[in-house]
Write a protein that holds these residues in place. Structure first.
Motif, PDB file in Angstrom:
ATOM      1  N   GLN A   1       8.456   4.605  -3.772  1.00 37.87           N
ATOM      2  CA  GLN A   1       7.368   3.727  -3.342  1.00 37.87           C
ATOM      3  C   GLN A   1       7.465   3.509  -1.837  1.00 37.87           C
ATOM      4  OE1 GLN A   1       8.478   0.668  -6.452  1.00 37.87           O
ATOM      5  NE2 GLN A   1       6.261   0.635  -6.739  1.00 37.87           N
ATOM      6  N   PHE A   2       6.353   3.737  -1.136  1.00 42.58           N
ATOM      7  CA  PHE A   2       6.296   3.492   0.302  1.00 42.58           C
ATOM      8  C   PHE A   2       4.923   2.944   0.658  1.00 42.58           C
ATOM      9  CE2 PHE A   2       4.889   7.831  -0.320  1.00 42.58           C
ATOM     10  CZ  PHE A   2       3.819   8.000   0.551  1.00 42.58           C
ATOM     11  N   GLN A   3       4.848   2.272   1.793  1.00 43.53           N
ATOM     12  CA  GLN A   3       3.634   1.546   2.159  1.00 43.53           C
ATOM     13  C   GLN A   3       3.097   1.978   3.516  1.00 43.53           C
ATOM     14  OE1 GLN A   3       2.987  -2.742   1.108  1.00 43.53           O
ATOM     15  NE2 GLN A   3       3.234  -3.043   3.291  1.00 43.53           N
ATOM     16  N   THR A   4       1.771   2.164   3.580  1.00 38.88           N
ATOM     17  CA  THR A   4       1.070   2.430   4.835  1.00 38.88           C
ATOM     18  C   THR A   4      -0.243   1.676   4.817  1.00 38.88           C
ATOM     19  OG1 THR A   4      -0.038   4.394   3.934  1.00 38.88           O
ATOM     20  CG2 THR A   4       2.045   4.749   5.121  1.00 38.88           C
ATOM     21  N   GLY A   5      -0.624   1.101   5.964  1.00 38.98           N
ATOM     22  CA  GLY A   5      -1.899   0.412   6.059  1.00 38.98           C
ATOM     23  C   GLY A   5      -2.092  -0.675   5.033  1.00 38.98           C
ATOM     24  N   GLY A   6      -1.010  -1.313   4.606  1.00 38.69           N
ATOM     25  CA  GLY A   6      -1.097  -2.380   3.624  1.00 38.69           C
ATOM     26  C   GLY A   6      -1.238  -1.901   2.198  1.00 38.69           C
ATOM     27  N   LYS A   7      -1.202  -0.580   1.970  1.00 37.52           N
ATOM     28  CA  LYS A   7      -1.322  -0.026   0.622  1.00 37.52           C
ATOM     29  C   LYS A   7      -0.005   0.616   0.200  1.00 37.52           C
ATOM     30  CE  LYS A   7      -6.289   0.871   0.703  1.00 37.52           C
ATOM     31  NZ  LYS A   7      -7.361   1.887   0.522  1.00 37.52           N
ATOM     32  N   LEU A   8       0.318   0.417  -1.067  1.00 40.23           N
ATOM     33  CA  LEU A   8       1.551   0.954  -1.617  1.00 40.23           C
ATOM     34  C   LEU A   8       1.266   2.247  -2.364  1.00 40.23           C
ATOM     35  CD1 LEU A   8       4.527   0.058  -1.722  1.00 40.23           C
ATOM     36  CD2 LEU A   8       4.048  -0.944  -3.949  1.00 40.23           C
ATOM     37  N   HIS A   9       2.071   3.260  -2.098  1.00 37.41           N
ATOM     38  CA  HIS A   9       1.928   4.564  -2.740  1.00 37.41           C
ATOM     39  C   HIS A   9       3.170   4.821  -3.588  1.00 37.41           C
ATOM     40  CE1 HIS A   9      -1.111   5.118   0.411  1.00 37.41           C
ATOM     41  NE2 HIS A   9      -0.168   4.725   1.254  1.00 37.41           N
ATOM     42  N   THR A  10       2.976   5.381  -4.767  1.00 38.79           N
ATOM     43  CA  THR A  10       4.096   5.692  -5.646  1.00 38.79           C
ATOM     44  C   THR A  10       4.057   7.165  -6.018  1.00 38.79           C
ATOM     45  OG1 THR A  10       4.077   3.473  -6.586  1.00 38.79           O
ATOM     46  CG2 THR A  10       5.246   5.162  -7.812  1.00 38.79           C
ATOM     47  N   ALA A  11       5.157   7.858  -5.756  1.00 34.91           N
ATOM     48  CA  ALA A  11       5.290   9.255  -6.131  1.00 34.91           C
ATOM     49  C   ALA A  11       6.344   9.386  -7.207  1.00 34.91           C
ATOM     50  CB  ALA A  11       5.678  10.108  -4.916  1.00 34.91           C
ATOM     51  N   ALA A  12       6.069  10.167  -8.228  1.00 34.19           N
ATOM     52  CA  ALA A  12       7.028  10.408  -9.310  1.00 34.19           C
ATOM     53  C   ALA A  12       7.700  11.742  -9.084  1.00 34.19           C
ATOM     54  CB  ALA A  12       6.327  10.378 -10.656  1.00 34.19           C
ATOM     55  N   LEU A  13       9.023  11.764  -9.150  1.00 34.77           N
ATOM     56  CA  LEU A  13       9.802  12.953  -8.811  1.00 34.77           C
ATOM     57  C   LEU A  13      10.725  13.326  -9.959  1.00 34.77           C
ATOM     58  CD1 LEU A  13       9.785  10.702  -6.314  1.00 34.77           C
ATOM     59  CD2 LEU A  13      10.961  12.503  -5.116  1.00 34.77           C
ATOM     60  N   THR A  14      10.701  14.567 -10.378  1.00 38.89           N
ATOM     61  CA  THR A  14      11.645  15.030 -11.380  1.00 38.89           C
ATOM     62  C   THR A  14      12.785  15.745 -10.661  1.00 38.89           C
ATOM     63  OG1 THR A  14       9.967  15.304 -13.071  1.00 38.89           O
ATOM     64  CG2 THR A  14      12.007  16.519 -13.388  1.00 38.89           C
ATOM     65  N   LEU A  15      13.987  15.268 -10.868  1.00 41.11           N
ATOM     66  CA  LEU A  15      15.153  15.763 -10.143  1.00 41.11           C
ATOM     67  C   LEU A  15      16.205  16.297 -11.108  1.00 41.11           C
ATOM     68  CD1 LEU A  15      17.117  15.917  -7.699  1.00 41.11           C
ATOM     69  CD2 LEU A  15      17.572  13.488  -8.067  1.00 41.11           C
ATOM     70  N   LYS A  16      16.657  17.507 -10.889  1.00 42.10           N
ATOM     71  CA  LYS A  16      17.716  18.081 -11.697  1.00 42.10           C
ATOM     72  C   LYS A  16      19.046  17.840 -10.994  1.00 42.10           C
ATOM     73  CE  LYS A  16      19.503  20.774 -14.938  1.00 42.10           C
ATOM     74  NZ  LYS A  16      19.467  20.409 -16.370  1.00 42.10           N
ATOM     75  N   VAL A  17      19.928  17.116 -11.666  1.00 39.95           N
ATOM     76  CA  VAL A  17      21.225  16.779 -11.104  1.00 39.95           C
ATOM     77  C   VAL A  17      22.305  17.571 -11.831  1.00 39.95           C
ATOM     78  CG1 VAL A  17      22.897  14.929 -10.723  1.00 39.95           C
ATOM     79  CG2 VAL A  17      20.456  14.501 -10.413  1.00 39.95           C
ATOM     80  N   GLY A  18      23.152  18.269 -11.056  1.00 40.68           N
ATOM     81  CA  GLY A  18      24.204  19.085 -11.643  1.00 40.68           C
ATOM     82  C   GLY A  18      25.471  18.290 -11.895  1.00 40.68           C
TER      83      GLY A  18
END
Length: 298
Positions: free
Chosen positions: A281-298
């Motif tokens: 989650q990060f914010q620009t211009g007063g709006k919050l954006h959420t990105a979903a990330l699939t991460l493979k951990v060894g």
């Protein structure tokens, strides 16, 4: 969840991730069941205390898959929540003395962080609930899809036996109806999120701290106007595929007004191998954006 300073820098290599845009507003979302963090009441806020610095980590809190730890217990509404409707989830944290806890330390501007995640790692909601004088918390959930959900609470008591200790406790809730599970998306190095391109590099290994870098661009140009959100430039929560185990990471990048980006450095420490679903989650211009990330951990 406060990452400790890195002891040594590692060689950054491309990290296979999947990023899916999840919407961009402070209280609403473009996807059903998604929420970026509801506003909390003034009664639930206080001035930041020692240790509330970006880059700190609560790994000692564990994976959050129990409703009890060290005498502290999470009690919540046990009934079903209705599908397709906004709902208020009420809960209480009791201490070793069996009484409701009402004294909580501030962590990232809030005394309580609440997360709802569906068993297939969709429908993520991050909410800052409000508390009444008797210690009862209310988390206002957006519409929930049918299926099994886990409700996480993240907090630090400011008095009593657990003073200064970070806890993550959770309970499962069933939302009735026909459940359709969504397969975890395939991995990718970068993706578009509300017009932003997020690129991730790093080499995370299970149980070890490794450097991870997130770069944010828009239209091919570096983004340098990230705004502070919960006293950091990005809020990163992770859930493990299969058991929904919880982890929480923050950037080690120092906050300097509305001038964050384009690169954010993380101390990535995920306890077990396998697929993790990360919500950035990060914010620009007063709006919050959420990105979903699939991460493979060894």
């Amino acid at each position: 969840m406060r990452p400790r300073p890195l002891a040594a820098a590692g060689t950054a290599a491309a990290l296979a991730l999947t990023l899916a845009a999840c919407g961009s507003s402070n209280n609403d979302s473009s996807m059903p069941g998604m929420d970026h963090g509801a506003k909390s009441s003034a009664s639930a806020k206080a001035s930041p205390s020692m240790g509330d610095m970006p880059g700190m980590d609560h790994t000692a809190a564990g994976n959050g898959l129990s409703d009890t730890k060290d005498g502290y217990r999470l009690t919540g509404e046990g009934g079903n929540l209705a599908a397709g409707k906004a709902a208020a989830y009420r809960f209480t944290v009791t201490g070793p003395d069996g009484k409701p806890v009402t004294d909580f330390a501030v962590d990232q501007t809030e005394r309580m962080h609440f997360y709802a995640i569906r068993s297939d790692l969709t429908g993520f909601q991050h909410i800052h609930p409000t508390m009444t004088n008797d210690g009862t918390w209310r988390a206002n959930l957006s519409s929930l899809a049918s299926g099994s959900w886990r409700m996480f609470t993240s907090f630090t008591p400011d008095s009593g036996a657990g003073k200064g200790t970070a806890f993550v406790l959770s309970r499962t809730v069933t939302v009735p109806g026909s459940e359709t599970k969504t397969a975890l998306p395939a991995a990718a190095k970068s993706a578009e999120v509300d017009g932003y391109t997020v690129t991730v590099k790093g080499e995370p290994m299970a149980g070890m701290a490794h450097p991870m870098t997130v770069t944010v661009t828009k239209g091919g140009k570096p983004v340098t106007d990230l705004q502070p959100y919960l006293d950091t430039y990005a809020h990163l929560t992770a859930f493990h595929e299969g058991d929904t185990a919880f982890a929480h990471l923050h950037p080690t990048t120092e906050v300097d007004g509305d001038h964050g980006g384009p690169e954010l450095s993380f101390n990535a420490k995920l306890p077990t191998s396998g697929n993790w679903r990360l919500f950035l989650q990060f914010q620009t211009g007063g709006k919050l954006h959420t990105a979903a990330l699939t991460l493979k951990v060894g």
